[in-house]
Write a protein that holds these residues in place. Structure first.
Motif, PDB file in Angstrom:
ATOM      1  N   PHE A 168       0.904  -0.928   0.010  1.00  0.00           N
ATOM      2  CA  PHE A 168       0.834   0.406  -0.064  1.00  0.00           C
ATOM      3  C   PHE A 168       0.604   1.808   0.092  1.00  0.00           C
ATOM      4  O   PHE A 168       0.235   1.928  -0.426  1.00  0.00           O
ATOM      5  CB  PHE A 168      -0.526  -0.058   1.123  1.00  0.00           C
ATOM      6  N   VAL A 169       2.134   1.041   0.456  1.00  0.00           N
ATOM      7  CA  VAL A 169       2.726   2.698   0.684  1.00  0.00           C
ATOM      8  C   VAL A 169       3.213   2.512  -0.593  1.00  0.00           C
ATOM      9  O   VAL A 169       3.095   4.094  -0.721  1.00  0.00           O
ATOM     10  CB  VAL A 169       4.216   2.092   1.832  1.00  0.00           C
TER      11      VAL A 169
ATOM     12  N   GLN B 145       5.697  -1.651  -9.123  1.00  0.00           N
ATOM     13  CA  GLN B 145       4.386  -2.694  -9.351  1.00  0.00           C
ATOM     14  C   GLN B 145       4.381  -3.865  -9.039  1.00  0.00           C
ATOM     15  O   GLN B 145       3.925  -5.079  -8.632  1.00  0.00           O
ATOM     16  CB  GLN B 145       3.540  -2.002 -10.272  1.00  0.00           C
ATOM     17  N   HIS B 146       5.811  -4.531 -10.184  1.00  0.00           N
ATOM     18  CA  HIS B 146       6.732  -5.821  -9.768  1.00  0.00           C
ATOM     19  C   HIS B 146       6.849  -6.272  -8.135  1.00  0.00           C
ATOM     20  O   HIS B 146       6.228  -7.459  -7.620  1.00  0.00           O
ATOM     21  CB  HIS B 146       7.093  -6.233 -10.641  1.00  0.00           C
ATOM     22  N   LEU B 147       7.202  -5.954  -7.480  1.00  0.00           N
ATOM     23  CA  LEU B 147       7.921  -5.499  -6.194  1.00  0.00           C
ATOM     24  C   LEU B 147       6.300  -5.837  -5.109  1.00  0.00           C
ATOM     25  O   LEU B 147       5.768  -6.650  -4.606  1.00  0.00           O
ATOM     26  CB  LEU B 147       8.181  -4.770  -5.326  1.00  0.00           C
ATOM     27  N   CYS B 148       5.372  -5.087  -5.159  1.00  0.00           N
ATOM     28  CA  CYS B 148       4.030  -5.031  -4.630  1.00  0.00           C
ATOM     29  C   CYS B 148       2.827  -6.717  -5.116  1.00  0.00           C
ATOM     30  O   CYS B 148       2.926  -6.783  -4.263  1.00  0.00           O
ATOM     31  CB  CYS B 148       3.105  -3.740  -5.540  1.00  0.00           C
TER      32      CYS B 148
ATOM     33  N   LEU C 286      -6.319  -7.803   2.499  1.00  0.00           N
ATOM     34  CA  LEU C 286      -6.710  -6.557   0.972  1.00  0.00           C
ATOM     35  C   LEU C 286      -5.181  -6.806  -0.474  1.00  0.00           C
ATOM     36  O   LEU C 286      -5.268  -6.452  -1.513  1.00  0.00           O
ATOM     37  CB  LEU C 286      -6.087  -4.964   1.851  1.00  0.00           C
ATOM     38  N   ALA C 287      -4.126  -6.728  -0.074  1.00  0.00           N
ATOM     39  CA  ALA C 287      -3.180  -7.234  -1.014  1.00  0.00           C
ATOM     40  C   ALA C 287      -3.074  -7.744  -1.441  1.00  0.00           C
ATOM     41  O   ALA C 287      -3.532  -7.975  -2.794  1.00  0.00           O
ATOM     42  CB  ALA C 287      -1.731  -7.214   0.109  1.00  0.00           C
TER      43      ALA C 287
END
Length: 66
Positions: free
Chosen positions: A3-4, A12-15, A50-51
């Motif tokens: 979310f950070v 985005q690839h890390l998220c 949520l993630a």
């Protein structure tokens, strides 16, 4: 982290990778905690759900614990 960095296109690839890891933990254990030493908690479980939802990752084994 998911979310950070949600508004940082370069991250985005890390998220997604972090969300996939959380989805795998949820699938294996049915819940999440802050770390291995701390048992499950509602806040960590909610953040993981949520993630996973943000990236449309399926969660079939999450338990209702809260």
């Amino acid at each position: 982290m998911v979310f950070v960095l949600e508004d940082v296109p370069e991250a985005q690839h890390l998220c997604r990778k972090a969300a996939a890891y959380l989805a795998d933990v949820l699938e294996a254990r049915g819940t999440c905690g802050y770390n291995q030493r701390v048992r499950w908690d509602c806040d960590s479980l909610a953040q993981a759900l949520l993630a996973a939802h943000r990236f449309d990752l399926p969660i079939r084994n999450a338990r209702s614990i809260c």
